[in-house]
Scaffold this motif. Structure first.
Motif, PDB file in Angstrom:
ATOM      1  N   ALA A  36     -27.893 -11.278 -15.406  1.00 55.03           N
ATOM      2  CA  ALA A  36     -27.115 -10.514 -14.434  1.00 55.03           C
ATOM      3  C   ALA A  36     -26.256  -9.507 -15.183  1.00 55.03           C
ATOM      4  O   ALA A  36     -25.795  -9.781 -16.307  1.00 55.03           O
ATOM      5  CB  ALA A  36     -26.236 -11.431 -13.595  1.00 55.03           C
ATOM      6  N   THR A  37     -26.040  -8.342 -14.586  1.00 53.55           N
ATOM      7  CA  THR A  37     -25.244  -7.317 -15.249  1.00 53.55           C
ATOM      8  C   THR A  37     -23.771  -7.689 -15.308  1.00 53.55           C
ATOM      9  O   THR A  37     -23.050  -7.234 -16.189  1.00 53.55           O
ATOM     10  CB  THR A  37     -25.389  -5.979 -14.513  1.00 53.55           C
ATOM     11  N   ALA A  38     -23.326  -8.514 -14.369  1.00 54.02           N
ATOM     12  CA  ALA A  38     -21.927  -8.944 -14.339  1.00 54.02           C
ATOM     13  C   ALA A  38     -21.848 -10.427 -14.689  1.00 54.02           C
ATOM     14  O   ALA A  38     -22.848 -11.152 -14.630  1.00 54.02           O
ATOM     15  CB  ALA A  38     -21.311  -8.687 -12.963  1.00 54.02           C
ATOM     16  N   GLY A  39     -20.670 -10.863 -15.070  1.00 48.67           N
ATOM     17  CA  GLY A  39     -20.466 -12.272 -15.366  1.00 48.67           C
ATOM     18  C   GLY A  39     -20.009 -13.038 -14.143  1.00 48.67           C
ATOM     19  O   GLY A  39     -19.668 -12.462 -13.113  1.00 48.67           O
ATOM     20  N   GLY A  40     -19.990 -14.360 -14.267  1.00 49.62           N
ATOM     21  CA  GLY A  40     -19.514 -15.178 -13.161  1.00 49.62           C
ATOM     22  C   GLY A  40     -19.999 -16.604 -13.294  1.00 49.62           C
ATOM     23  O   GLY A  40     -20.784 -16.947 -14.189  1.00 49.62           O
ATOM     24  N   THR A  41     -19.531 -17.441 -12.384  1.00 45.85           N
ATOM     25  CA  THR A  41     -19.945 -18.838 -12.356  1.00 45.85           C
ATOM     26  C   THR A  41     -21.308 -18.952 -11.696  1.00 45.85           C
ATOM     27  O   THR A  41     -21.540 -18.363 -10.638  1.00 45.85           O
ATOM     28  CB  THR A  41     -18.925 -19.679 -11.586  1.00 45.85           C
ATOM     29  N   LEU A  42     -22.214 -19.694 -12.326  1.00 40.55           N
ATOM     30  CA  LEU A  42     -23.544 -19.889 -11.745  1.00 40.55           C
ATOM     31  C   LEU A  42     -23.411 -20.738 -10.487  1.00 40.55           C
ATOM     32  O   LEU A  42     -23.038 -21.910 -10.538  1.00 40.55           O
ATOM     33  CB  LEU A  42     -24.473 -20.559 -12.750  1.00 40.55           C
ATOM     34  N   GLN A  43     -23.720 -20.121  -9.347  1.00 45.15           N
ATOM     35  CA  GLN A  43     -23.532 -20.788  -8.059  1.00 45.15           C
ATOM     36  C   GLN A  43     -24.805 -21.478  -7.582  1.00 45.15           C
ATOM     37  O   GLN A  43     -24.749 -22.528  -6.948  1.00 45.15           O
ATOM     38  CB  GLN A  43     -23.079 -19.769  -7.014  1.00 45.15           C
ATOM     39  N   ALA A  44     -25.958 -20.899  -7.887  1.00 45.21           N
ATOM     40  CA  ALA A  44     -27.217 -21.489  -7.438  1.00 45.21           C
ATOM     41  C   ALA A  44     -28.317 -21.157  -8.432  1.00 45.21           C
ATOM     42  O   ALA A  44     -28.375 -20.041  -8.956  1.00 45.21           O
ATOM     43  CB  ALA A  44     -27.587 -20.966  -6.051  1.00 45.21           C
ATOM     44  N   ARG A 208     -26.630 -24.442 -16.298  1.00 40.08           N
ATOM     45  CA  ARG A 208     -26.593 -25.323 -15.144  1.00 40.08           C
ATOM     46  C   ARG A 208     -25.593 -24.789 -14.135  1.00 40.08           C
ATOM     47  O   ARG A 208     -24.658 -24.068 -14.495  1.00 40.08           O
ATOM     48  CB  ARG A 208     -26.203 -26.746 -15.568  1.00 40.08           C
ATOM     49  N   VAL A 209     -25.790 -25.156 -12.875  1.00 35.87           N
ATOM     50  CA  VAL A 209     -24.888 -24.715 -11.812  1.00 35.87           C
ATOM     51  C   VAL A 209     -23.461 -25.142 -12.144  1.00 35.87           C
ATOM     52  O   VAL A 209     -23.209 -26.282 -12.542  1.00 35.87           O
ATOM     53  CB  VAL A 209     -25.328 -25.302 -10.457  1.00 35.87           C
ATOM     54  N   GLY A 210     -22.525 -24.206 -11.989  1.00 40.03           N
ATOM     55  CA  GLY A 210     -21.128 -24.470 -12.298  1.00 40.03           C
ATOM     56  C   GLY A 210     -20.682 -23.937 -13.639  1.00 40.03           C
ATOM     57  O   GLY A 210     -19.478 -23.835 -13.893  1.00 40.03           O
ATOM     58  N   GLU A 211     -21.628 -23.552 -14.494  1.00 46.32           N
ATOM     59  CA  GLU A 211     -21.270 -23.014 -15.802  1.00 46.32           C
ATOM     60  C   GLU A 211     -21.004 -21.519 -15.702  1.00 46.32           C
ATOM     61  O   GLU A 211     -21.531 -20.825 -14.830  1.00 46.32           O
ATOM     62  CB  GLU A 211     -22.388 -23.285 -16.814  1.00 46.32           C
ATOM     63  N   TRP A 212     -20.167 -21.029 -16.632  1.00 40.67           N
ATOM     64  CA  TRP A 212     -19.815 -19.611 -16.661  1.00 40.67           C
ATOM     65  C   TRP A 212     -20.868 -18.843 -17.448  1.00 40.67           C
ATOM     66  O   TRP A 212     -21.279 -19.255 -18.540  1.00 40.67           O
ATOM     67  CB  TRP A 212     -18.445 -19.417 -17.299  1.00 40.67           C
ATOM     68  N   VAL A 213     -21.307 -17.730 -16.882  1.00 41.37           N
ATOM     69  CA  VAL A 213     -22.328 -16.890 -17.507  1.00 41.37           C
ATOM     70  C   VAL A 213     -21.694 -15.555 -17.882  1.00 41.37           C
ATOM     71  O   VAL A 213     -21.076 -14.895 -17.042  1.00 41.37           O
ATOM     72  CB  VAL A 213     -23.512 -16.655 -16.551  1.00 41.37           C
ATOM     73  N   GLN A 214     -21.837 -15.172 -19.131  1.00 41.69           N
ATOM     74  CA  GLN A 214     -21.307 -13.887 -19.588  1.00 41.69           C
ATOM     75  C   GLN A 214     -22.183 -12.748 -19.073  1.00 41.69           C
ATOM     76  O   GLN A 214     -23.386 -12.923 -18.830  1.00 41.69           O
ATOM     77  CB  GLN A 214     -21.266 -13.846 -21.120  1.00 41.69           C
ATOM     78  N   PRO A 215     -21.603 -11.555 -18.909  1.00 44.72           N
ATOM     79  CA  PRO A 215     -22.412 -10.408 -18.464  1.00 44.72           C
ATOM     80  C   PRO A 215     -23.566 -10.140 -19.432  1.00 44.72           C
ATOM     81  O   PRO A 215     -23.385 -10.130 -20.647  1.00 44.72           O
ATOM     82  CB  PRO A 215     -21.416  -9.247 -18.466  1.00 44.72           C
ATOM     83  N   GLY A 216     -24.750  -9.945 -18.878  1.00 41.79           N
ATOM     84  CA  GLY A 216     -25.911  -9.634 -19.687  1.00 41.79           C
ATOM     85  C   GLY A 216     -26.518 -10.811 -20.412  1.00 41.79           C
ATOM     86  O   GLY A 216     -27.484 -10.637 -21.156  1.00 41.79           O
ATOM     87  N   GLN A 217     -26.006 -12.021 -20.219  1.00 40.30           N
ATOM     88  CA  GLN A 217     -26.533 -13.197 -20.908  1.00 40.30           C
ATOM     89  C   GLN A 217     -27.701 -13.776 -20.108  1.00 40.30           C
ATOM     90  O   GLN A 217     -27.558 -14.061 -18.918  1.00 40.30           O
ATOM     91  CB  GLN A 217     -25.438 -14.253 -21.078  1.00 40.30           C
ATOM     92  N   PRO A 218     -28.878 -13.955 -20.731  1.00 48.69           N
ATOM     93  CA  PRO A 218     -30.036 -14.461 -19.986  1.00 48.69           C
ATOM     94  C   PRO A 218     -29.770 -15.834 -19.385  1.00 48.69           C
ATOM     95  O   PRO A 218     -29.188 -16.717 -20.022  1.00 48.69           O
ATOM     96  CB  PRO A 218     -31.144 -14.523 -21.040  1.00 48.69           C
ATOM     97  N   VAL A 219     -30.205 -15.984 -18.147  1.00 43.91           N
ATOM     98  CA  VAL A 219     -30.099 -17.264 -17.447  1.00 43.91           C
ATOM     99  C   VAL A 219     -31.473 -17.916 -17.338  1.00 43.91           C
ATOM    100  O   VAL A 219     -31.601 -19.133 -17.382  1.00 43.91           O
ATOM    101  CB  VAL A 219     -29.486 -17.056 -16.048  1.00 43.91           C
ATOM    102  N   VAL A 220     -32.508 -17.089 -17.218  1.00 45.17           N
ATOM    103  CA  VAL A 220     -33.874 -17.577 -17.033  1.00 45.17           C
ATOM    104  C   VAL A 220     -34.803 -16.760 -17.927  1.00 45.17           C
ATOM    105  O   VAL A 220     -34.591 -15.558 -18.114  1.00 45.17           O
ATOM    106  CB  VAL A 220     -34.312 -17.432 -15.555  1.00 45.17           C
ATOM    107  N   SER A 221     -35.806 -17.412 -18.482  1.00 47.08           N
ATOM    108  CA  SER A 221     -36.860 -16.687 -19.194  1.00 47.08           C
ATOM    109  C   SER A 221     -38.171 -16.879 -18.433  1.00 47.08           C
ATOM    110  O   SER A 221     -38.490 -17.987 -17.989  1.00 47.08           O
ATOM    111  CB  SER A 221     -37.009 -17.176 -20.639  1.00 47.08           C
ATOM    112  N   LEU A 222     -38.898 -15.770 -18.267  1.00 44.91           N
ATOM    113  CA  LEU A 222     -40.164 -15.771 -17.546  1.00 44.91           C
ATOM    114  C   LEU A 222     -41.293 -15.390 -18.494  1.00 44.91           C
ATOM    115  O   LEU A 222     -41.087 -14.629 -19.442  1.00 44.91           O
ATOM    116  CB  LEU A 222     -40.123 -14.772 -16.387  1.00 44.91           C
TER     117      LEU A 222
END
Length: 315
Positions: A36-44, A208-222
């Motif tokens: 994601a381009t922005a950071g935030g808490t992983l909600q789902a 995992r849901v509830g963890e903080w994600v930094q802007p631009g940090q990969p969450v999923v690899s395809l």
């Protein structure tokens, strides 16, 4: 008799054609890392490792309370700016101009009375009943009445006329700026919900849901099927007979049939044979890396790291 059978089997084996020489290699995957381009808490996190997803499938969502609030604020500002821009194209409301119309009607009535009074005063002056000064006063009253009518008529016309061109242009520009701000706020809100850019298999998830994600940090690899290729090493002495676009076949343990592929890249620099290339025979120490793409990557079903033998395609 057993000895004769053994000799016959050896003879048949000696006469059997040897398999074509193959280059050893492995399957390699080029992963698509989704962030994601922005950071935030992983909600789902709406997918799992190993899932196959289509382009546009929801992958994950970050908490977006602030973004939704900013979107609502920008929408309200845009509505205000658009309303103000429309207002500059209209005159004042009928109710707002009612008082002006009433004043204008009164001024016209007073001007009519002043004109009549002037005529009466002129008749009296001619008969010598009043002085000239009284006639001058009547003429002054008539002129004042006319000026008052003209003033109120002009004021009413202005009230019924749209704003000036410059004012309308400024209001329209303000509305466009507000709409652009709204589009930015909507885009930022949309960036909190990320979808798959291509059809692919979910290779891994990193949060995992509830963890903080930094802007631009990969969450999923395809891993799209088209991003799986064969990498193999060709000895320097055999390189001249191989060119980009040449057809080859890929062979692997468990593959029912050879996999058709084409050479996509030949390294421009040589390297020494890597320590592990799944080779069963001694090879020259100086080799070139070559990559080939399967003609039908979906049916090929290769897995990254899978050992491969690569042969030239037979005509």
């Amino acid at each position: 008799m057993p000895r004769a059978l053994l000799l016959l089997a050896c003879a048949l084996a000696a006469c059997s054609p040897r398999p074509d020489p193959a280059w050893s290699g492995y399957a390699e995957g080029e992963y698509v890392y989704v962030a994601a381009t922005a950071g935030g808490t992983l909600q789902a996190l709406t997918i799992r490792r190993g899932d196959t997803v289509d382009a546009g499938t929801s992958l994950f969502a970050l908490e977006d309370t602030a973004e939704r609030a900013a979107r609502d604020e920008a929408a309200a500002r845009a509505d205000t700016a658009r309303a103000q821009a429309r207002n500059t194209t209209l005159g004042r409301r009928f109710e707002d101009t009612s008082a002006l119309r009433a004043q204008l009607a009164q001024a016209r009535a007073q001007a009519t009375l002043a004109t009549r009074e002037l005529a009466r005063q002129q008749a009296l002056v001619e008969k010598g009943f009043i002085s000239q000064s009284r006639l001058d006063d009547a003429r002054t009253a008539v002129e004042q009445g006319r000026q008052r009518v003209a003033e109120l008529a002009a004021t009413l016309k202005v009230a019924q006329t749209p704003a000036r061109d410059d004012e309308r242009a400024a209001a329209a520009a303000t509305a466009r700026a507000a709409e652009a701000s709204l589009a930015q706020a909507q885009w930022r809100e949309g960036q909190q919900r990320v979808v798959a850019p291509v059809k692919a298999r979910v290779a891994d998830t990193f949060f995992r849901v509830g963890e903080w994600v930094q802007p631009g940090q990969p969450v999923v690899s395809l891993l799209p099927p088209a991003n799986i290729k064969a990498r193999f090493y060709v000895p320097e002495g055999e390189l001249a007979s191989l060119a980009v676009g040449d057809a080859v076949t890929l062979h692997c343990d468990g593959c029912a049939t050879p996999i058709a592929a084409r050479v996509d890249r030949i390294a421009t620099e040589a390297e020494y044979t890597p320590p592990v290339i799944y080779s069963n025979a001694q090879r020259s120490r100086l080799v070139f890396l070559v990559e080939a793409l399967p003609d039908d990557p979906v049916r090929a079903g290769l897995k990254p790291g899978q050992p491969l033998d690569v042969r030239r395609a037979t005509p």
